[in-house]
Design a protein around this motif. Structure first.
Motif, PDB file in Angstrom:
ATOM      1  N   SER A 319       0.826  -1.211   0.000  1.00 29.62           N
ATOM      2  CA  SER A 319       0.000   0.000   0.000  1.00 29.62           C
ATOM      3  C   SER A 319       0.859   1.258   0.000  1.00 29.62           C
ATOM      4  CB  SER A 319      -0.938  -0.001   1.208  1.00 29.62           C
ATOM      5  OG  SER A 319      -0.205  -0.015   2.422  1.00 29.62           O
ATOM      6  N   GLY A 320       1.984   1.227   0.739  1.00 28.00           N
ATOM      7  CA  GLY A 320       2.879   2.377   0.743  1.00 28.00           C
ATOM      8  C   GLY A 320       3.491   2.617  -0.620  1.00 28.00           C
ATOM      9  N   LEU A 321       3.937   1.550  -1.280  1.00 26.78           N
ATOM     10  CA  LEU A 321       4.488   1.674  -2.625  1.00 26.78           C
ATOM     11  C   LEU A 321       3.444   2.207  -3.595  1.00 26.78           C
ATOM     12  CD1 LEU A 321       6.447  -1.694  -2.717  1.00 26.78           C
ATOM     13  CD2 LEU A 321       7.495   0.574  -2.796  1.00 26.78           C
ATOM     14  N   GLN A 322       2.243   1.682  -3.503  1.00 23.91           N
ATOM     15  CA  GLN A 322       1.186   2.102  -4.421  1.00 23.91           C
ATOM     16  C   GLN A 322       0.819   3.565  -4.218  1.00 23.91           C
ATOM     17  OE1 GLN A 322      -1.843  -0.803  -3.550  1.00 23.91           O
ATOM     18  NE2 GLN A 322      -0.578  -2.486  -4.324  1.00 23.91           N
ATOM     19  N   SER A 323       0.813   4.010  -2.956  1.00 23.67           N
ATOM     20  CA  SER A 323       0.484   5.409  -2.680  1.00 23.67           C
ATOM     21  C   SER A 323       1.462   6.351  -3.362  1.00 23.67           C
ATOM     22  CB  SER A 323       0.492   5.645  -1.162  1.00 23.67           C
ATOM     23  OG  SER A 323       0.282   7.011  -0.866  1.00 23.67           O
ATOM     24  N   THR A 324       2.754   6.019  -3.298  1.00 21.33           N
ATOM     25  CA  THR A 324       3.757   6.883  -3.918  1.00 21.33           C
ATOM     26  C   THR A 324       3.756   6.748  -5.436  1.00 21.33           C
ATOM     27  OG1 THR A 324       5.176   6.917  -1.974  1.00 21.33           O
ATOM     28  CG2 THR A 324       6.233   7.357  -4.081  1.00 21.33           C
ATOM     29  N   PHE A 325       3.753   5.521  -5.933  1.00 23.68           N
ATOM     30  CA  PHE A 325       3.824   5.317  -7.377  1.00 23.68           C
ATOM     31  C   PHE A 325       2.596   5.876  -8.095  1.00 23.68           C
ATOM     32  CE2 PHE A 325       7.475   2.872  -6.455  1.00 23.68           C
ATOM     33  CZ  PHE A 325       8.116   2.521  -7.631  1.00 23.68           C
ATOM     34  N   ASN A 326       1.467   5.989  -7.407  1.00 27.39           N
ATOM     35  CA  ASN A 326       0.255   6.523  -8.020  1.00 27.39           C
ATOM     36  C   ASN A 326       0.081   8.015  -7.773  1.00 27.39           C
ATOM     37  OD1 ASN A 326      -0.808   4.138  -9.212  1.00 27.39           O
ATOM     38  ND2 ASN A 326      -1.426   3.415  -7.192  1.00 27.39           N
ATOM     39  N   ASN A 327       1.015   8.648  -7.084  1.00 28.35           N
ATOM     40  CA  ASN A 327       0.927  10.069  -6.827  1.00 28.35           C
ATOM     41  C   ASN A 327       1.190  10.862  -8.101  1.00 28.35           C
ATOM     42  OD1 ASN A 327       2.666  12.703  -5.808  1.00 28.35           O
ATOM     43  ND2 ASN A 327       0.896  12.276  -4.531  1.00 28.35           N
ATOM     44  N   SER A 328       0.497  11.974  -8.259  1.00 32.13           N
ATOM     45  CA  SER A 328       0.621  12.745  -9.504  1.00 32.13           C
ATOM     46  C   SER A 328       2.012  13.352  -9.682  1.00 32.13           C
ATOM     47  CB  SER A 328      -0.429  13.860  -9.520  1.00 32.13           C
ATOM     48  OG  SER A 328      -0.250  14.739  -8.423  1.00 32.13           O
ATOM     49  N   ARG A 329       2.762  13.508  -8.613  1.00 31.47           N
ATOM     50  CA  ARG A 329       4.124  14.042  -8.718  1.00 31.47           C
ATOM     51  C   ARG A 329       5.094  13.018  -9.276  1.00 31.47           C
ATOM     52  NH1 ARG A 329       7.003  18.190  -6.494  1.00 31.47           N
ATOM     53  NH2 ARG A 329       5.171  18.914  -5.371  1.00 31.47           N
ATOM     54  N   VAL A 330       4.790  11.723  -9.115  1.00 29.47           N
ATOM     55  CA  VAL A 330       5.739  10.643  -9.406  1.00 29.47           C
ATOM     56  C   VAL A 330       5.542  10.142 -10.824  1.00 29.47           C
ATOM     57  CG1 VAL A 330       6.534   8.349  -8.718  1.00 29.47           C
ATOM     58  CG2 VAL A 330       5.863  10.029  -6.968  1.00 29.47           C
ATOM     59  N   LEU A 331       6.636  10.061 -11.577  1.00 30.59           N
ATOM     60  CA  LEU A 331       6.599   9.624 -12.975  1.00 30.59           C
ATOM     61  C   LEU A 331       7.212   8.232 -13.105  1.00 30.59           C
ATOM     62  CD1 LEU A 331       7.857  12.926 -14.646  1.00 30.59           C
ATOM     63  CD2 LEU A 331       5.490  12.183 -14.299  1.00 30.59           C
ATOM     64  N   SER A 332       6.425   7.299 -13.594  1.00 32.99           N
ATOM     65  CA  SER A 332       6.924   5.960 -13.886  1.00 32.99           C
ATOM     66  C   SER A 332       6.961   5.761 -15.393  1.00 32.99           C
ATOM     67  CB  SER A 332       6.039   4.915 -13.203  1.00 32.99           C
ATOM     68  OG  SER A 332       6.120   5.046 -11.789  1.00 32.99           O
ATOM     69  N   GLN A 333       7.456   4.609 -15.806  1.00 33.83           N
ATOM     70  CA  GLN A 333       7.602   4.364 -17.243  1.00 33.83           C
ATOM     71  C   GLN A 333       6.250   4.499 -17.928  1.00 33.83           C
ATOM     72  OE1 GLN A 333       8.351   0.431 -19.584  1.00 33.83           O
ATOM     73  NE2 GLN A 333      10.245   0.932 -18.515  1.00 33.83           N
ATOM     74  N   GLY A 334       6.241   5.191 -19.086  1.00 31.07           N
ATOM     75  CA  GLY A 334       5.010   5.430 -19.817  1.00 31.07           C
ATOM     76  C   GLY A 334       4.328   6.725 -19.448  1.00 31.07           C
ATOM     77  N   GLN A 335       4.799   7.388 -18.377  1.00 31.29           N
ATOM     78  CA  GLN A 335       4.219   8.654 -17.968  1.00 31.29           C
ATOM     79  C   GLN A 335       5.095   9.842 -18.366  1.00 31.29           C
ATOM     80  OE1 GLN A 335       3.639   7.346 -13.747  1.00 31.29           O
ATOM     81  NE2 GLN A 335       1.536   8.007 -14.078  1.00 31.29           N
ATOM     82  N   PHE A 336       6.165   9.580 -19.059  1.00 30.01           N
ATOM     83  CA  PHE A 336       7.014  10.642 -19.594  1.00 30.01           C
ATOM     84  C   PHE A 336       7.719  10.083 -20.816  1.00 30.01           C
ATOM     85  CE2 PHE A 336       9.618   8.252 -16.658  1.00 30.01           C
ATOM     86  CZ  PHE A 336      10.887   8.199 -17.213  1.00 30.01           C
TER      87      PHE A 336
END
Length: 475
Positions: A319-336
Motif C-alpha cells: 500500500s505504501g508503494l502504491q500510494s507513492t507510485f500513483n501520486n501525480s508528482r511521481v513519474l513511472s515508465q510510460g508517464q514521460f
C-alpha cells in the motif's frame, strides 16, 4: 534476464502535464520506443522536472544474470514499471562474467522508456574480483597506498585504471546504442565503509572520483552523466562537510544522497545537497523505504528516487508503494517521454514571448551587453523581442539568454540578458497553464504588480494565479 518488450504498453498516450514531459514549446507525444539520445538531453529533462515531478526508480543488484529482478517485483506490487532502472557493474567473478546480460537489459530498459543508472561496487585496485566483505567493505588502503593510488603512473594508479578498462567495452556498447547512463561510481564517499571513501580534501575521495571521470572520458565515453554521491552520515562534518568531498562542477552532472541514517533526508541535508549542487539536479540515489507523497512535496527538487533492491519488500508495504507510485508528482515508465538526441531534432520555435496586456518580453534598447534589462514592452516585431526556445531549457534573444540576476532565488530578483553559460539561472520550464518556472529558484516569470507600462522590468516570484504570470511562447 527478463526482457520486457511490451508493444501495446509503448503505444499508450502520455497523461502527465506539459511541464513533466516537454521542453519549452514542445508538446507531449506518444510513448514510443526510445531512440538514441545524449547526456545533455537527459540532463535538460532532469532540470525541467526539478521542483514539480520526480522519477520513480528501483535498483537491481547482483546476480547480474537476472538484471531486472527487482524492477519486475515493483511492477508486480504497483502495476507500474519504474521510470528509472538501476543496475550494478559487479565485483564477484560470476557477476563480472555476466556484464553482457546487464548491458542487454540496460538497452531494453531504455528502449522501453526508462532512464538507466549504473552503480559500481569496485574491488580494491590490486585485486581482479572480490567478495563484498573484505574486498570492498573493510579493505581500507593505507595512507601510503592512497598516495600511490592518486599519483599518475604509479603501480596502484595503473592497476586502478586497468580495472576501469574492464568496464569500457560495456559502457561503449551503451554509447553506440545511444543510451545515456547515469553513472554512479565511488558512492557514499563521505563515509569510510568502502576502501574509496572517508577521505576529505584535495587528495582524498574526490580526487579519485576526478581520476575516474577524466580517465573514462579519455576513452571516449561521452554518454555518461556523472552522479556524485554521499550518505547522510554524521562522519566528516555531516551535512556541513559534504563540500570537502565534492570534485568540482566540471566533473559532476547530478549530486545525489543516500539517506540511510534517517531514512529520508532531514532539512539540513536537503539544503546541503542543493547548496553543493550549484543548480545541478539532485537525486535520492538509494532509499530503503519509499518516500511518501508528503515528503516529496516538502522536498520538491529531487529528480528521482531509487529503492534499493530487496528493501522493496523488506522495508515497504504494497500500500505504501502504491500510494507513492500513483501520486501525480511521481513519474513511472510510460508517464514521460525520454528525450531524443537523434540527428533530426525538431525545429527551434522562435518569435515573440507575450504576456499581460498583450505586451512582449523585450531586451531594453536592443542592447547585447551582459546585464541588459529585460522588460515588458509593446510588441514591435524587432529582434529584441524575438525569443527562441531551446532544448537545453533556455530562452534566447540577440544571441544571449534570459537570466536571473546573480543566480538569485528570492522573490523579486530581476531578470537580465546574459551570455549563455549553462547555469540553472538560465533554465525555464513551460507549464501547461502558461506559467514559466525557473527550476533553480522554484519561482516563476512575473510582472511586478501586474503593471502593463512599457519598461516594467521583469522578475521571479512565487507561483500564483494572477494573469501576469501567464505567458504565450513562440510557436
Amino acid at each position: 534476464m527478463r526482457s520486457r518488450t511490451r508493444g501495446s504498453r509503448l503505444a499508450a498516450l502520455l497523461t502527465v502535464p506539459l511541464a513533466a514531459v516537454a521542453w519549452l514549446g514542445l508538446s507531449p507525444s506518444p510513448a514510443a520506443a526510445t531512440g538514441p539520445s545524449t547526456p545533455d538531453a537527459v540532463l535538460s529533462y532532469l532540470q525541467e522536472i526539478s521542483g514539480s515531478h520526480v522519477v520513480s526508480g528501483v535498483h537491481n543488484k547482483e546476480p547480474l544474470a537476472d538484471p531486472s529482478r527487482y524492477t519486475a517485483q515493483a511492477h508486480d506490487l504497483t502495476g507500474k514499471w519504474p521510470g528509472l532502472w538501476g543496475g550494478e557493474l559487479g565485483f564477484r567473478a560470476d557477476d563480472v562474467a555476466q556484464r553482457q546480460a546487464l548491458v542487454n537489459q540496460a538497452k531494453t530498459e531504455w528502449a522501453n522508456g526508462s532512464l538507466v543508472s549504473l552503480t559500481w561496487h569496485m574491488c580494491r585496485p590490486d585485486v581482479a574480483t572480490c567478495e563484498f566483505e573484505g574486498g570492498i567493505n573493510g579493505s581500507r588502503l593505507s595512507d601510503s597506498e592512497w598516495q600511490q593510488l592518486t599519483t599518475d603512473n604509479s603501480a596502484l594508479n595503473k592497476a586502478f585504471k586497468a580495472k576501469l578498462d574492464t568496464a569500457v567495452p560495456y559502457l561503449t556498447q551503451l554509447k553506440d546504442a545511444g543510451v545515456p547512463v547515469l553513472f554512479r561510481p565511488l558512492h557514499e564517499m563521505n563515509e569510510g565503509w568502502a576502501w574509496w571513501g572517508g577521505r576529505p580534501g584535495a587528495n582524498g575521495s574526490a580526487r579519485l572520483f576526478r581520476i575516474t571521470h577524466d580517465y573514462l572520458e579519455s576513452k571516449g565515453l561521452d554518454n555518461l552523466l556523472w552522479v556524485w554521491n554521499v550518505k547522510d552520515t554524521a562522519a566528516n562534518g555531516g551535512s556541513g562537510g559534504v563540500g570537502n568531498f565534492y570534485p568540482g562542477d566540471d566533473a559532476v552532472d547530478v549530486a545525489s544522497l543516500d539517506p540511510w541514517v534517517k531514512g529520508y533526508p532531514t532539512g539540513d541535508w536537503y539544503q546541503a545537497m542543493l547548496n553543493t549542487a550549484h543548480g545541478k539536479p539532485v537525486a535520492l540515489a538509494e532509499v530503503g523505504t519509499v518516500p511518501t507523497p508528503a515528503q516529496l512535496a516538502a522536498q520538491p527538487r529531487w529528480a528521482w528516487f531509487m529503492i534499493w533492491s530487496e528493501y522493496l519488500t523488506t522495508a515497504n508495504s504494497a500500500s505504501g508503494l502504491q500510494s507513492t507510485f500513483n501520486n501525480s508528482r511521481v513519474l513511472s515508465q510510460g508517464q514521460f517521454t525520454l528525450p531524443s538526441g537523434g540527428t533530426n531534432p525538431p525545429a527551434t520555435p522562435s518569435g515573440p514571448l507575450t504576456g499581460v496586456g498583450g505586451k512582449c518580453v523585450d531586451v531594453a534598447g536592443s542592447a547585447t551587453a551582459n546585464g541588459t534589462v529585460v522588460q515588458l514592452y509593446g510588441c514591435n516585431g524587432t529582434a529584441a523581442q524575438k525569443w527562441t526556445t531551446n532544448e537545453d531549457g533556455t530562452l534566447r534573444a540577440l544571441g544571449k539568454c534570459l537570466d536571473v540576476t546573480g543566480q538569485g532565488t528570492v522573490n523579486g530578483t530581476r531578470l537580465q540578458l546574459w551570455e549563455c553559460n549553462g547555469s540553472g539561472a538560465q533554465r525555464w520550464v513551460a507549464e501547461s497553464d502558461g506559467h514559466l518556472r525557473n527550476p533553480q529558484s522554484g519561482r516563476y516569470l512575473d510582472v511586478p504588480g501586474g503593471s502593463t507600462a512599457d519598461g516594467t522590468r521583469l522578475q521571479i516570484w512565487d507561483r500564483n494565479t494572477n494573469p501576469w504570470q501567464t505567458w504565450h511562447l513562440p510557436a
